[in-house]
Design an enzyme around this catalytic site. Structure first.
Site, PDB file in Angstrom:
ATOM      1  CD  GLN A 107      -2.403   1.087   2.848  1.00  0.00           C
ATOM      2  OE1 GLN A 107      -1.795   0.571   3.772  1.00  0.00           O
ATOM      3  NE2 GLN A 107      -3.576   1.652   3.025  1.00  0.00           N
ATOM      4  CB  SER A 110       2.190   6.933   4.594  1.00  0.00           C
ATOM      5  OG  SER A 110       1.089   6.371   5.225  1.00  0.00           O
ATOM      6  CB  SER A 142       3.378  -2.900   5.428  1.00  0.00           C
ATOM      7  OG  SER A 142       3.143  -1.968   6.450  1.00  0.00           O
ATOM      8  CD  GLU A 225      -4.620   0.107   6.724  1.00  0.00           C
ATOM      9  OE1 GLU A 225      -4.833   0.928   5.811  1.00  0.00           O
ATOM     10  OE2 GLU A 225      -3.518  -0.051   7.251  1.00  0.00           O
TER      11      GLU A 225
HETATM   12  C1  LIG Z   1       3.421  -0.624  11.522  1.00  0.00           C
HETATM   13  C2  LIG Z   1       3.007   0.379  10.511  1.00  0.00           C
HETATM   14  C3  LIG Z   1       2.725  -0.021   9.231  1.00  0.00           C
HETATM   15  C4  LIG Z   1       2.345   0.925   8.259  1.00  0.00           C
HETATM   16  N1  LIG Z   1       2.116   0.478   6.980  1.00  0.00           N
HETATM   17  C5  LIG Z   1       1.795   1.381   6.035  1.00  0.00           C
HETATM   18  C6  LIG Z   1       1.611   0.949   4.669  1.00  0.00           C
HETATM   19  O1  LIG Z   1       1.734  -0.231   4.344  1.00  0.00           O
HETATM   20  N2  LIG Z   1       1.334   1.876   3.735  1.00  0.00           N
HETATM   21  C7  LIG Z   1       1.188   3.197   4.045  1.00  0.00           C
HETATM   22  O2  LIG Z   1       0.910   3.964   3.135  1.00  0.00           O
HETATM   23  N3  LIG Z   1       1.370   3.645   5.319  1.00  0.00           N
HETATM   24  C8  LIG Z   1       1.679   2.763   6.316  1.00  0.00           C
HETATM   25  N4  LIG Z   1       1.877   3.202   7.616  1.00  0.00           N
HETATM   26  C9  LIG Z   1       1.843   4.626   7.877  1.00  0.00           C
HETATM   27  C10 LIG Z   1       0.667   5.125   8.690  1.00  0.00           C
HETATM   28  O3  LIG Z   1      -0.526   5.096   7.945  1.00  0.00           O
HETATM   29  C11 LIG Z   1       1.027   6.535   9.177  1.00  0.00           C
HETATM   30  O4  LIG Z   1       2.137   6.409  10.025  1.00  0.00           O
HETATM   31  C12 LIG Z   1      -0.127   7.183   9.882  1.00  0.00           C
HETATM   32  O5  LIG Z   1      -1.147   7.512   8.994  1.00  0.00           O
HETATM   33  C13 LIG Z   1       0.323   8.446  10.662  1.00  0.00           C
HETATM   34  O6  LIG Z   1       1.004   9.328   9.835  1.00  0.00           O
HETATM   35  P1  LIG Z   1       2.416   9.944  10.265  1.00  0.00           P
HETATM   36  O7  LIG Z   1       3.300   8.817  10.679  1.00  0.00           O
HETATM   37  O8  LIG Z   1       2.864  10.820   9.147  1.00  0.00           O
HETATM   38  O9  LIG Z   1       2.116  10.791  11.562  1.00  0.00           O
HETATM   39  P2  LIG Z   1       1.567  12.291  11.600  1.00  0.00           P
HETATM   40  O10 LIG Z   1       0.437  12.434  10.663  1.00  0.00           O
HETATM   41  O11 LIG Z   1       2.727  13.221  11.442  1.00  0.00           O
HETATM   42  O12 LIG Z   1       1.003  12.384  13.074  1.00  0.00           O
HETATM   43  C14 LIG Z   1       1.834  12.686  14.222  1.00  0.00           C
HETATM   44  C15 LIG Z   1       0.924  12.815  15.433  1.00  0.00           C
HETATM   45  O13 LIG Z   1       0.017  13.916  15.263  1.00  0.00           O
HETATM   46  C16 LIG Z   1      -1.337  13.495  15.428  1.00  0.00           C
HETATM   47  N5  LIG Z   1      -2.207  14.219  14.487  1.00  0.00           N
HETATM   48  C17 LIG Z   1      -1.938  14.479  13.185  1.00  0.00           C
HETATM   49  N6  LIG Z   1      -2.970  15.140  12.630  1.00  0.00           N
HETATM   50  C18 LIG Z   1      -3.915  15.302  13.591  1.00  0.00           C
HETATM   51  C19 LIG Z   1      -5.200  15.916  13.631  1.00  0.00           C
HETATM   52  N7  LIG Z   1      -5.718  16.478  12.551  1.00  0.00           N
HETATM   53  N8  LIG Z   1      -5.883  15.873  14.792  1.00  0.00           N
HETATM   54  C20 LIG Z   1      -5.360  15.292  15.904  1.00  0.00           C
HETATM   55  N9  LIG Z   1      -4.120  14.699  15.932  1.00  0.00           N
HETATM   56  C21 LIG Z   1      -3.413  14.710  14.796  1.00  0.00           C
HETATM   57  C22 LIG Z   1      -1.324  12.016  15.110  1.00  0.00           C
HETATM   58  O14 LIG Z   1      -2.410  11.332  15.714  1.00  0.00           O
HETATM   59  C23 LIG Z   1       0.030  11.577  15.661  1.00  0.00           C
HETATM   60  O15 LIG Z   1      -0.078  11.336  17.035  1.00  0.00           O
HETATM   61  C24 LIG Z   1       2.245   2.288   8.606  1.00  0.00           C
HETATM   62  C25 LIG Z   1       2.534   2.688   9.921  1.00  0.00           C
HETATM   63  C26 LIG Z   1       2.904   1.761  10.869  1.00  0.00           C
HETATM   64  C27 LIG Z   1       3.201   2.223  12.265  1.00  0.00           C
END
Ligand SMILES: Cc1cc2nc3c(=O)[nH]c(=O)nc-3n(C[C@H](O)[C@H](O)[C@H](O)COP(=O)(O)OP(=O)(O)OC[C@H]3O[C@@H](n4cnc5c(N)ncnc54)[C@H](O)[C@@H]3O)c2cc1C
Length: 420
Positions: A107, A110, A142, A225
């Site tokens: 996928q 991100s 992933s 998902e």
């Molecule tokens: C084990 C694992 C597997 C994954 N696999 C995939 C994959 O296969 N494909 C893929 O595309 N992605 C994948 N991801 C990514 C995942 O979808 C993102 O990490 C997730 O959407 C959060 O985005 P970010 O890491 O950029 O955090 P950020 O968006 O930067 O968030 C940082 C913090 O701010 C908070 N925050 C952000 N915006 C808001 C808001 N509007 N209101 C309140 N709080 C907020 C969040 O809750 C978080 O605590 C994976 C992540 C993990 C941990």
């Protein structure tokens, strides 16, 4: 009255399961018969069962001792997205390889500055005749290192608001210009990756759900998902074999990949593991431990009742709004509760972890399941949308609370202020 699907699948297994088949031969039988994805529609290689019945079928398969379907993101996400939004031709082209485990999917959603704010993604896809040329970077992808196909979100229009100029593509991962670099997690594994895309080619015919309509399509992927992970899909499969051409399991003997049900503890949060650990450590009589195990058990039971309620409502043509978001939040909470209880039970032993999976330590397998769970536990509250994002969705789309302020829904993406 309709036959019980559990009886039907048992009959199918009696007639077809043979541990000496190759994984590929067995998955062809399983997938073509509709038992690899029993909750999918009947015209999409499924059997049209409810999620609860599909879970019963998976359990029956595990109890029978047969190899379960390959799992992975093809079955969990790509398939349901394609049967929801794809053309008949696309369904015929992609779904058979998914249900039979011939091709694995990743996928590619991100990006470094587009996680919670997924619609802010900046990977570009520009038209070039019958194809698009893609440039950008994905992260946390992933299984990208073992994927044959990618679910790619890319920006195809900069002159409309950010949710409106995104397209969902099926991208062939075996081509020059795709550079996959592993990222190691706390558990010691490298489940996910960074993916760099440089002049990657995608055919226009591989757009799923229409040009610039990718936000709606991506929401379908994310809904599957959340619901799938909330239901603990990863816990149920009785398969150690992985789909796709890269891992190299397809031509191996199927019987060698059947996983004993009890050993599937990795990633599972549940009261049974805690009961086993408490008994093993002689702590199962401790009233405080019993109280916490009971709390975890209640959490599980609430989830089960919610699923039953959802199923009944669906039967009656109604819905339980936000069910997937609530299920995922519950799963994250159970992971946290399990981590706290597990580490409390282990005491100082909880600081040691068996990182070397090639040298399994039988005597400490139970304890390693707990430390593995503890190291993995932050994951579920992040992937598929963080806990905060789930709550925002529940607030805005289910409870009807005001949206976050801002002009992002009317301003063309080109003119929006970017994170980076
Ligand atoms: C084990 C694992 C597997 C994954 N696999 C995939 C994959 O296969 N494909 C893929 O595309 N992605 C994948 N991801 C990514 C995942 O979808 C993102 O990490 C997730 O959407 C959060 O985005 P970010 O890491 O950029 O955090 P950020 O968006 O930067 O968030 C940082 C913090 O701010 C908070 N925050 C952000 N915006 C808001 C808001 N509007 N209101 C309140 N709080 C907020 C969040 O809750 C978080 O605590 C994976 C992540 C993990 C941990």
């Amino acid at each position: 009255m309709a036959n019980d699907p559990v009886d039907e699948v048992k009959q199918f297994l009696e007639d077809n399961w043979d541990p000496d088949l190759t994984v590929e031969e067995w998955w062809q039988r399983l997938g073509r018969s509709g038992w690899a994805a029993p909750s999918w529609p009947e015209d999409a290689y499924g059997r049209g069962l409810s999620n609860a019945d599909a879970a019963r079928v998976q359990r029956a398969m595990a109890e029978f001792g047969a190899l379960g379907p390959g799992g992975g993101l093809g079955l969990l996400l790509a398939g349901p997205t394609i049967w929801t939004h794809g053309t008949p031709e696309q369904k015929e082209r992609f779904l058979p390889d998914i249900v039979t485990g011939q091709r694995a999917w990743a996928q590619l959603f991100s990006e470094p500055v587009a996680g919670s704010d997924l619609a802010g993604l900046q990977t570009r896809a520009e038209r070039d005749g019958d194809e698009f040329v893609v440039n950008g970077q994905k992260v946390w992808t992933s299984s990208a290192h073992i994927a044959d196909w990618g679910m790619l979100l890319a920006r195809t229009n900069l002159d409309v608001p950010k949710h409106k100029g995104i397209t969902w593509f099926a991208v062939d991962m075996h081509q020059p210009g795709i550079d996959v670099r592993p990222l190691r997690e706390l558990t010691g594994r490298a489940l996910f990756n960074e993916v760099f895309l440089t002049d990657v080619r995608v055919k226009a015919e591989d757009i799923i759900g229409g040009l610039d309509n990718g936000w709606a399509v991506a929401n379908t992927t994310l809904a599957f998902e959340r619901a799938g992970l909330g239901a603990g899909a990863a816990d149920q499969a009785s398969s150690n074999a992985q789909p796709g051409t890269v891992v190299g399991h397809l031509d191996k003997r199927a019987g060698d990949f059947v996983r004993a049900r009890r050993s599937g503890m990795t990633f599972s949060a549940g009261s049974q593991l805690m009961i086993d650990v408490a008994r093993d450590l002689g702590k199962s009589g401790d009233p405080l431990v019993r109280q916490q195990i009971a709390r975890l058990h209640m959490e599980q039971e609430i989830g089960r009742y919610m699923t039953l309620r959802h199923k009944d409502l669906r039967k009656a043509g109604q819905d339980l709004p936000g069910f997937g978001n609530l299920a995922k939040l519950r799963m994250s909470e159970m992971m946290r509760q399990s981590r706290e209880l597990g580490l409390e039970l282990l005491g100082a032993r909880g600081m040691l972890h068996d990182y070397d999976e090639t040298q399994p330590q039988e005597e400490s397998a139970l304890y390693s399941a707990v430390t593995d769970l503890a190291l993995w536990s932050p994951g579920p509250s992040i992937y598929g949308g963080t806990d905060q994002v789930q709550r925002n969705i529940l607030g805005e789309r289910v409870l009807g609370l005001p949206r976050e302020p801002g002009d992002e829904r009317s301003t063309p993406f080109r003119d929006l202020r970017k994170n980076a």
